[in-house]
Design a protein around this motif. Structure first.
Motif, PDB file in Angstrom:
ATOM      1  N   GLN A 248     -12.795 -34.559   1.592  1.00 39.26           N
ATOM      2  CA  GLN A 248     -12.436 -33.384   0.802  1.00 39.26           C
ATOM      3  C   GLN A 248     -12.260 -32.158   1.690  1.00 39.26           C
ATOM      4  N   LEU A 249     -13.140 -31.987   2.659  1.00 42.34           N
ATOM      5  CA  LEU A 249     -13.023 -30.833   3.556  1.00 42.34           C
ATOM      6  C   LEU A 249     -11.719 -30.893   4.345  1.00 42.34           C
ATOM      7  N   ARG A 250     -11.398 -32.058   4.880  1.00 43.84           N
ATOM      8  CA  ARG A 250     -10.151 -32.199   5.641  1.00 43.84           C
ATOM      9  C   ARG A 250      -8.936 -31.887   4.779  1.00 43.84           C
ATOM     10  N   MET A 251      -8.933 -32.361   3.543  1.00 46.31           N
ATOM     11  CA  MET A 251      -7.775 -32.126   2.687  1.00 46.31           C
ATOM     12  C   MET A 251      -7.701 -30.668   2.223  1.00 46.31           C
ATOM     13  N   LYS A 252      -8.839 -30.001   2.069  1.00 45.41           N
ATOM     14  CA  LYS A 252      -8.842 -28.562   1.778  1.00 45.41           C
ATOM     15  C   LYS A 252      -8.186 -27.795   2.929  1.00 45.41           C
ATOM     16  N   ILE A 253      -8.601 -28.144   4.148  1.00 43.04           N
ATOM     17  CA  ILE A 253      -8.033 -27.484   5.324  1.00 43.04           C
ATOM     18  C   ILE A 253      -6.551 -27.813   5.447  1.00 43.04           C
ATOM     19  N   ALA A 254      -6.182 -29.054   5.189  1.00 43.82           N
ATOM     20  CA  ALA A 254      -4.777 -29.451   5.266  1.00 43.82           C
ATOM     21  C   ALA A 254      -3.945 -28.666   4.254  1.00 43.82           C
ATOM     22  N   ALA A 255      -4.457 -28.540   3.027  1.00 48.56           N
ATOM     23  CA  ALA A 255      -3.718 -27.808   1.991  1.00 48.56           C
ATOM     24  C   ALA A 255      -3.526 -26.351   2.392  1.00 48.56           C
ATOM     25  N   GLN A 256      -4.547 -25.774   2.993  1.00 47.97           N
ATOM     26  CA  GLN A 256      -4.432 -24.380   3.409  1.00 47.97           C
ATOM     27  C   GLN A 256      -3.383 -24.218   4.507  1.00 47.97           C
ATOM     28  N   ARG A 257      -3.346 -25.146   5.448  1.00 47.03           N
ATOM     29  CA  ARG A 257      -2.359 -25.071   6.532  1.00 47.03           C
ATOM     30  C   ARG A 257      -0.939 -25.293   6.008  1.00 47.03           C
ATOM     31  N   LEU A 258      -0.778 -26.233   5.080  1.00 51.57           N
ATOM     32  CA  LEU A 258       0.541 -26.457   4.490  1.00 51.57           C
ATOM     33  C   LEU A 258       0.991 -25.235   3.697  1.00 51.57           C
ATOM     34  N   HIS A 259       0.071 -24.623   2.993  1.00 49.93           N
ATOM     35  CA  HIS A 259       0.388 -23.409   2.245  1.00 49.93           C
ATOM     36  C   HIS A 259       0.833 -22.288   3.179  1.00 49.93           C
ATOM     37  N   PHE A 279      -2.298 -40.232   5.896  1.00 55.36           N
ATOM     38  CA  PHE A 279      -2.539 -38.828   5.526  1.00 55.36           C
ATOM     39  C   PHE A 279      -2.003 -38.540   4.124  1.00 55.36           C
ATOM     40  N   SER A 280      -0.835 -39.026   3.826  1.00 61.12           N
ATOM     41  CA  SER A 280      -0.237 -38.794   2.513  1.00 61.12           C
ATOM     42  C   SER A 280      -1.091 -39.402   1.405  1.00 61.12           C
ATOM     43  N   ARG A 281      -1.618 -40.612   1.655  1.00 60.30           N
ATOM     44  CA  ARG A 281      -2.478 -41.250   0.654  1.00 60.30           C
ATOM     45  C   ARG A 281      -3.751 -40.433   0.430  1.00 60.30           C
ATOM     46  N   ALA A 282      -4.359 -39.984   1.522  1.00 60.82           N
ATOM     47  CA  ALA A 282      -5.598 -39.202   1.415  1.00 60.82           C
ATOM     48  C   ALA A 282      -5.339 -37.871   0.715  1.00 60.82           C
ATOM     49  N   PHE A 283      -4.240 -37.227   1.067  1.00 63.06           N
ATOM     50  CA  PHE A 283      -3.911 -35.931   0.475  1.00 63.06           C
ATOM     51  C   PHE A 283      -3.644 -36.077  -1.020  1.00 63.06           C
ATOM     52  N   LYS A 284      -2.889 -37.106  -1.389  1.00 64.84           N
ATOM     53  CA  LYS A 284      -2.584 -37.346  -2.806  1.00 64.84           C
ATOM     54  C   LYS A 284      -3.864 -37.645  -3.584  1.00 64.84           C
ATOM     55  N   LYS A 285      -4.778 -38.367  -2.994  1.00 65.22           N
ATOM     56  CA  LYS A 285      -6.023 -38.731  -3.666  1.00 65.22           C
ATOM     57  C   LYS A 285      -6.852 -37.493  -3.995  1.00 65.22           C
ATOM     58  N   ILE A 286      -6.921 -36.529  -3.077  1.00 65.65           N
ATOM     59  CA  ILE A 286      -7.777 -35.360  -3.258  1.00 65.65           C
ATOM     60  C   ILE A 286      -7.043 -34.213  -3.943  1.00 65.65           C
ATOM     61  N   ILE A 287      -5.848 -33.910  -3.493  1.00 63.27           N
ATOM     62  CA  ILE A 287      -5.124 -32.736  -3.987  1.00 63.27           C
ATOM     63  C   ILE A 287      -4.287 -33.047  -5.214  1.00 63.27           C
ATOM     64  N   GLY A 288      -3.846 -34.294  -5.332  1.00 58.15           N
ATOM     65  CA  GLY A 288      -3.126 -34.679  -6.543  1.00 58.15           C
ATOM     66  C   GLY A 288      -1.625 -34.767  -6.393  1.00 58.15           C
TER      67      GLY A 288
END
Length: 308
Positions: A248-259, A279-288
């Motif tokens: 979850q922490l990694r995907m939060k950071i990833a979402a912030q960087r993509l934003h 990465f896409s699978r993990a991101f989709k799982k957490i961020i939706g």
């Protein structure tokens, strides 16, 4: 608040994307009840003058006084009323204009908010269902100025409030979120980890270098604990295993960087993924949603805001 917690709170606040709408601003007189429940949105009630009571299903009534407020982060059954324990539900009455406070009346600013992205939803997922702010709370003294500004904008048609009230309420909400970070009642999540002295250095390192090999053994070593002890205490503090927390922490950071405009490839590498598919699978799982779609939507929202 510790340095680690303070840094985390600023990071969290910078990640929140909030949109607020004002439902009505005015006053109720006599016996009354009102509610914003049932809209599938978060909502707020700010007491501008007078007194009332918040009724939440399964909880005793909560007295609210001038310059108190409640932010309901989720759509839960509730209502506000003129009485602490009404024998029968008071009637719904029309809200009157706030041009002059009448004796025994209660002035309210009420409305809705929602988080524009899945990252913001994820950040507040471990917060309580509702947050109460109190006028006498010294740590929220700066919020008094916001109430002054809201009162200065109030008046006129209760159903067509000044758009500035929505913006002022958003600022107040951020004060509330920062205030929550200072409380001991936070049950789980990022903030509870940051407030634990034994985990704060670990969290700081994980945020600075999310792409490192953060195995449970390596986390335990940095926290100066045995693996078994670390695993138990970490779950007690965060409510989830270390591996799930790391994801979850990694995907939060990833979402912030993509934003912020970073590419999907650079973002994936930064948080420890060399495989675009993984990465896409993990991101989709957490961020939706897929990281590319999330990045495009973020850029579109930013462009729309610039035009407005």
């Amino acid at each position: 608040m510790s340095i680690a917690t303070d840094q985390l709170v600023h990071w969290l606040l910078g990640s929140l994307e909030l949109e607020t709408t004002v439902f009505h601003v005015g006053q109720y007189c006599g016996r009354w009840h009102a509610s914003t429940a049932g809209r599938a949105l978060g909502s707020f009630h700010l007491v501008l003058h007078g007194d009332c009571f918040l009724h939440v299903e399964g909880q005793p009534p909560i007295a609210l006084h001038p310059r108190d407020g409640v932010f309901l982060l989720r759509d839960i059954p509730h209502f506000l009323s003129s009485e602490p324990n009404p024998a029968s539900l008071p009637p719904r009455v029309a809200m009157q204009a706030l041009s002059a406070a009448q004796v025994g009346s209660t002035g309210l600013a009420c409305g809705f908010f929602h988080f524009r992205d899945a990252l913001s939803e994820l950040i507040v997922s471990s917060f309580p269902d509702y947050l109460i702010i109190r006028a006498e709370d010294a740590s929220l003294r700066a919020a008094s100025t916001l109430f002054d500004l809201i009162l200065a904008e109030a008046g006129g048609d209760p159903d067509h409030a000044s758009p500035l009230i929505a913006r002022l309420t958003e600022v107040l909400f951020f004060y509330v979120i920062r205030h929550v970070a200072q409380q001991d009642e936070i049950a789980s999540g990022l903030l509870s980890i940051a407030r634990r002295a034994e985990f704060a250095p670990l969290l700081d390192s994980m945020m600075r270098e999310p792409g490192q090999d953060w195995s449970t053994d390596n986390m335990a070593r940095l926290a100066h604990m045995s693996r078994a002890s670390f695993y138990k205490h970490f779950i007690d503090a965060s409510g989830q295993p270390p591996a799930q927390f790391l994801l979850q922490l990694r995907m939060k950071i990833a979402a912030q960087r993509l934003h912020a405009g970073d590419s999907v490839e650079r973002t994936a590498e930064h948080v420890g993924y060399r495989s675009h598919a993984a990465f896409s699978r993990a991101f989709k799982k957490i961020i939706g949603e897929q990281p590319g779609a999330f990045r495009r939507a973020s850029r579109q929202r930013a462009a729309t805001q610039r035009l407005n």
